[in-house]
Design a protein around this motif. Structure first.
Motif, PDB file in Angstrom:
ATOM      1  N   UNK A 431       1.895  17.765 -29.503  1.00 45.59           N
ATOM      2  CA  UNK A 431       3.171  17.083 -29.272  1.00 45.59           C
ATOM      3  C   UNK A 431       3.834  16.601 -30.552  1.00 45.59           C
ATOM      4  N   UNK A 432       3.037  16.266 -31.556  1.00 43.20           N
ATOM      5  CA  UNK A 432       3.620  15.682 -32.763  1.00 43.20           C
ATOM      6  C   UNK A 432       4.485  16.667 -33.541  1.00 43.20           C
ATOM      7  N   UNK A 477      -4.186  27.324 -35.222  1.00 41.87           N
ATOM      8  CA  UNK A 477      -2.943  26.610 -34.978  1.00 41.87           C
ATOM      9  C   UNK A 477      -1.759  27.440 -35.478  1.00 41.87           C
ATOM     10  N   UNK A 478      -0.781  27.642 -34.601  1.00 42.87           N
ATOM     11  CA  UNK A 478       0.425  28.404 -34.948  1.00 42.87           C
ATOM     12  C   UNK A 478       1.505  27.417 -35.366  1.00 42.87           C
ATOM     13  N   UNK A 479       1.681  27.290 -36.691  1.00 39.07           N
ATOM     14  CA  UNK A 479       2.676  26.351 -37.215  1.00 39.07           C
ATOM     15  C   UNK A 479       4.091  26.892 -37.109  1.00 39.07           C
ATOM     16  N   UNK A 480       4.242  28.188 -36.813  1.00 40.02           N
ATOM     17  CA  UNK A 480       5.587  28.782 -36.720  1.00 40.02           C
ATOM     18  C   UNK A 480       6.078  28.852 -35.285  1.00 40.02           C
ATOM     19  N   UNK A 481       5.281  28.395 -34.334  1.00 40.49           N
ATOM     20  CA  UNK A 481       5.681  28.469 -32.930  1.00 40.49           C
ATOM     21  C   UNK A 481       7.001  27.758 -32.645  1.00 40.49           C
ATOM     22  N   UNK A 482       7.310  26.604 -33.278  1.00 37.82           N
ATOM     23  CA  UNK A 482       8.583  25.944 -32.964  1.00 37.82           C
ATOM     24  C   UNK A 482       9.809  26.779 -33.329  1.00 37.82           C
ATOM     25  N   UNK A 539       1.540  11.812 -23.395  1.00 38.95           N
ATOM     26  CA  UNK A 539       0.579  10.732 -23.593  1.00 38.95           C
ATOM     27  C   UNK A 539       1.341   9.448 -23.890  1.00 38.95           C
ATOM     28  N   UNK A 540       0.609   8.425 -24.297  1.00 39.24           N
ATOM     29  CA  UNK A 540       1.237   7.131 -24.509  1.00 39.24           C
ATOM     30  C   UNK A 540       2.280   7.122 -25.609  1.00 39.24           C
ATOM     31  N   UNK A 541       2.186   8.045 -26.550  1.00 40.23           N
ATOM     32  CA  UNK A 541       3.143   8.064 -27.661  1.00 40.23           C
ATOM     33  C   UNK A 541       4.224   9.132 -27.483  1.00 40.23           C
ATOM     34  N   UNK A 542       4.068   9.957 -26.452  1.00 38.59           N
ATOM     35  CA  UNK A 542       5.023  11.054 -26.277  1.00 38.59           C
ATOM     36  C   UNK A 542       5.203  11.279 -24.778  1.00 38.59           C
ATOM     37  N   UNK A 543       6.356  10.850 -24.222  1.00 41.16           N
ATOM     38  CA  UNK A 543       6.553  10.971 -22.777  1.00 41.16           C
ATOM     39  C   UNK A 543       8.049  10.996 -22.445  1.00 41.16           C
ATOM     40  N   UNK A 590      14.331  11.290 -20.511  1.00 40.70           N
ATOM     41  CA  UNK A 590      15.056  10.184 -21.141  1.00 40.70           C
ATOM     42  C   UNK A 590      15.758  10.605 -22.433  1.00 40.70           C
ATOM     43  N   UNK A 591      15.718  11.898 -22.735  1.00 42.74           N
ATOM     44  CA  UNK A 591      16.359  12.398 -23.958  1.00 42.74           C
ATOM     45  C   UNK A 591      16.554  13.903 -23.850  1.00 42.74           C
ATOM     46  N   UNK A 592      17.425  14.441 -24.692  1.00 43.36           N
ATOM     47  CA  UNK A 592      17.486  15.898 -24.839  1.00 43.36           C
ATOM     48  C   UNK A 592      16.185  16.356 -25.488  1.00 43.36           C
ATOM     49  N   UNK A 593      15.560  17.359 -24.932  1.00 38.99           N
ATOM     50  CA  UNK A 593      14.184  17.646 -25.348  1.00 38.99           C
ATOM     51  C   UNK A 593      13.827  19.070 -24.924  1.00 38.99           C
ATOM     52  N   UNK A 594      13.068  19.746 -25.757  1.00 37.99           N
ATOM     53  CA  UNK A 594      12.570  21.080 -25.422  1.00 37.99           C
ATOM     54  C   UNK A 594      11.148  20.964 -24.913  1.00 37.99           C
ATOM     55  N   UNK A 595      10.975  21.260 -23.629  1.00 35.87           N
ATOM     56  CA  UNK A 595       9.651  21.211 -23.008  1.00 35.87           C
ATOM     57  C   UNK A 595       8.960  22.562 -23.221  1.00 35.87           C
ATOM     58  N   UNK A 596       7.773  22.534 -23.795  1.00 37.59           N
ATOM     59  CA  UNK A 596       7.019  23.764 -24.056  1.00 37.59           C
ATOM     60  C   UNK A 596       5.924  23.926 -23.019  1.00 37.59           C
TER      61      UNK A 596
END
Length: 695
Positions: A431-432, A477-482, A539-543, A590-596
């Protein structure tokens, strides 16, 4: 006996040598073929007679029954022949002046001409060739440029029209491949699948009354080339050394044509001694005498034809009789596979080789052998077991039955069997940073050296020629996925021997853009675990998504993100605990957001059970498609009558099915839309049915 393998630092050597070849052709009768005797080029006839030939003019209408073997070669005049097939071009030596029938002769699609306001210059493309010997690179062929106000032309074969295998000896000044003089050796491939059975020359300098001395020399040289046997004799069969004694040896070989016999020999590769016989024979038999006992001799052989063209082969070697067993110069293991191996031993003299091998140094019970007398012993063994160690030993014996054993060596066959496929491959969203983390377990059985990660934009778009990344870990880990909205992965295991398994198990990610507020979505991929906490990965920091609403059988169900309810966080009072493929859901963000979303692509047709009335459905596919393709129907059967999709401004696009509106039947308001992956839709259904669509 002869060592039929070449000396270790000599590759097979062929030398073409030319000795004195001046006037290296016989003179005699020549046939000049013309349709009209009044149109022959008298300069051609005069030049041939000056060269010592007797010229017979043959009219093309009288060629039936001609014995062509009585002529050294034929000359074909530059006229239009109505019977070109009766002219034996390509079957007898031929000097072609003709361009009108050049296509019939299979040399070129057509003839071309070139003229200039200056005396024509042609280009010597083959300095040193018999035809161009003694001539410069730029050759002036005519004494003047014009006659009676017209430019004097030269004929040539255009580079894109002529047979590609013709040798352009002299070209136009325009292009090095436009042939003013072209040659065909015996066996040259011409056009239309035809091959030359004899040598031929195309000679395009046809305005003979304007010839310069250099042009005349080109013609004379062309005749000389035509009659000169420029092919050195071929050495056929084996070069044989026999009847070796302490002081003598007989060497024999064969040639395909009569030729001289010469042997250069000596006790070093510098040779130094010569035996030569100038008699022309095809069976060559020379006895070397005065040799030293127990001595290795090196030699090559040379044979020259009657025109002085020579071929040299070698170096070979033989050894006069000895009482000393052969010594091993080297033993090398080559061409090891999973079930076979080749071991090459070299000895200091010709010897028979026996190769003993087995699974233990004490049990070399299997045998291979090479019964020829060679200094290089190339022995292949098999079938062998994969990835297994074998022990071996050589015994070599020379012609005098002197034998020697090698030390015991060993080799291990290769592993061609790939490992198993990775187990439990899954993808996770970090998520980060929205990176994709792939995790898997090692397969059972053979150890894996590393894993190859392949990526593609579609499930069927993989290129397995080169992996995108490799790792020896059980995650990547795929760092280019975004950077992309959808991506798919296949992870393959490879062992230390380069064997890669070929599983096709595919996982992927799909981005669904969400706007602040209400979004109507569905799952285009099949989640690894369809429970809401796993699908949503919050999670608690990303929802950003705080509520999910489903609709089934006329009842709304909800799940709410509760930050005070770790570790799952999600709770539902009416049973919404998992998200299903084929169903649509409202995501409140609660925001504009791209859900993966991560999961596996659907590979089989999808079936969605619909009840009478309103259904909130999802589209399990990666390809947007028109309604008429995804929801088929006709005037008599159309249980799905209305589709609503939420657009990006928060209102609905509506599609209604009208039986009287063929061929698509659908009417849209306010805008036409497609069924798209990641979107949810309301279907109005008149009776319970099953909606089926391809993934």
């Amino acid at each position: 006996m002869i060592n039929k393998n070449l000396i270790w630092f000599f590759s097979f050597l062929v030398l073409l040598m030319v000795s004195d070849i001046a006037a290296a052709y016989d003179t005699g009768p020549v046939a000049y073929i013309t349709r009209n005797p009044l149109r022959i080029e008298q300069t051609i006839v005069d030049t041939l007679e000056e060269m010592g030939f007797t010229v017979t003019v043959l009219e093309s209408s009288e060629l039936d029954g001609v014995d062509w073997s009585q002529y050294l070669f034929i000359v074909v005049n530059d006229e239009i022949f109505n019977n070109p097939g009766e002219i034996p071009v390509n079957d007898v030596k031929t000097l072609i002046l003709n361009t009108w029938n050049i296509d019939d002769f299979h040399w070129s699609k057509r003839g071309s001409q070139y003229a200039s306001s200056q005396p024509i210059i042609v280009i010597n493309q083959r300095p040193g060739h018999i035809i161009t010997q003694g001539l410069p690179v730029n050759i002036t062929i005519y004494t003047q440029a014009k006659y009676n106000g017209a430019n004097i032309p030269v004929n040539y074969l255009y580079r894109f029209d002529k047979a590609p295998k013709l040798d352009t000896v002299v070209s136009t000044i325009i292009n090095s491949l436009d042939a003013v003089i072209a040659t065909a050796e015996k066996g040259t491939k011409l056009r239309d699948g035809v091959y030359a059975n004899e040598k031929g020359v195309f000679f395009g300098i046809f305005e003979t009354e304007f010839w310069t001395p250099q042009a005349k020399q080109l013609f004379e040289n062309s005749v000389e080339w035509l009659l000169t046997d420029t092919s050195p004799p071929m050495i056929i069969g084996d070069v044989v050394v026999e009847e070796v004694t302490e002081t003598a040896a007989r060497i024999t070989w064969q040639t395909d044509d009569s030729a001289t016999s010469r042997i250069d020999y000596g006790t070093t590769l510098g040779l130094g001694e010569v035996y030569e016989d100038t008699n022309l024979v095809t069976e060559h038999n020379i006895v070397l005498t005065g040799l030293s006992p127990v001595t290795s001799y090196y030699f090559n052989i040379t044979s020259c034809n009657s025109h002085g063209y020579c071929r040299t082969v070698g170096v070979y070697n033989f050894t006069t009789l000895d009482l000393t067993p052969p010594s091993f110069l080297s033993i090398e293991i080559t061409e090891v596979t999973n079930d076979s191996a080749t071991v090459v031993a070299t000895t200091d003299e010709p010897a028979i080789a026996y190769y003993y091998f087995g699974l233990s140094p004490d049990d070399l019970s299997q045998i291979a052998y090479d019964l020829g007398y060679y200094t290089t012993h190339n022995l292949g063994v098999g079938p062998l077991s994969e990835h297994t160690t074998y022990y071996f030993q050589f015994q070599v014996c020379d012609p005098s039955d002197n034998c020697r054993w090698s030390d015991i060596g060993n080799l291990t066959t290769l592993d061609f069997t790939p490992p198993g496929a990775p187990l439990n491959l899954k993808g996770f969203v970090i998520n980060s940073n929205n990176h994709i983390l792939l995790n898997w377990s090692a397969p059972e059985g053979e150890p894996v050296d590393h894993y190859n990660i392949y990526i593609a934009q579609t499930p069927d778009g993989f290129d397995f020629s080169e992996p995108f990344a490799t790792t020896s870990d059980l995650s990547w880990e795929d760092a280019t996925a975004p950077d992309v909205s959808q991506r798919f992965y296949i992870v393959r295991a490879e062992d230390a021997y380069g064997n890669e398994e070929t599983n096709q198990y595919t996982v992927g990610k799909f981005d669904i853009p969400l706007v602040e507020g209400v979004n109507l979505v569905s799952l285009p991929l099949i989640p690894f675990d369809n429970s809401i906490p796993e699908v949503m990965h919050q999670d608690g920091s990303f929802h950003p998504v705080y509520e999910i609403v489903g609709y089934d059988g006329g009842t709304y169900t909800t799940a709410v993100f509760d930050i005070d309810n770790p570790p799952l966080y999600w709770r539902s009072d009416n049973g919404l605990t998992a998200l299903e493929n084929g169903r649509g859901y409202f995501f409140k963000s609660n925001t504009d957001y791209t859900f993966t979303l991560v999961g596996t692509p659907a590979t089989s047709p999808q079936s969605v059970q619909l009840s009478e009335g309103i259904n909130l459905v999802g589209y399990t596919s990666l390809q947007p498609k028109p309604l008429s393709e995804v929801i088929p129907g006709d005037a008599t059967e159309h249980p799905i009558t209305e589709v609503l999709g939420l657009n990006n401004v928060g209102s609905y696009n509506i599609a209604r099915f009208y039986a009287n509106n063929p061929p698509t039947y659908w009417w849209f308001y306010p805008l036409e839309f497609q069924i798209e992956p990641g979107h949810g839709y309301f279907f109005k259904v008149t009776q319970a049915t099953v909606w089926e669509h391809e993934p």
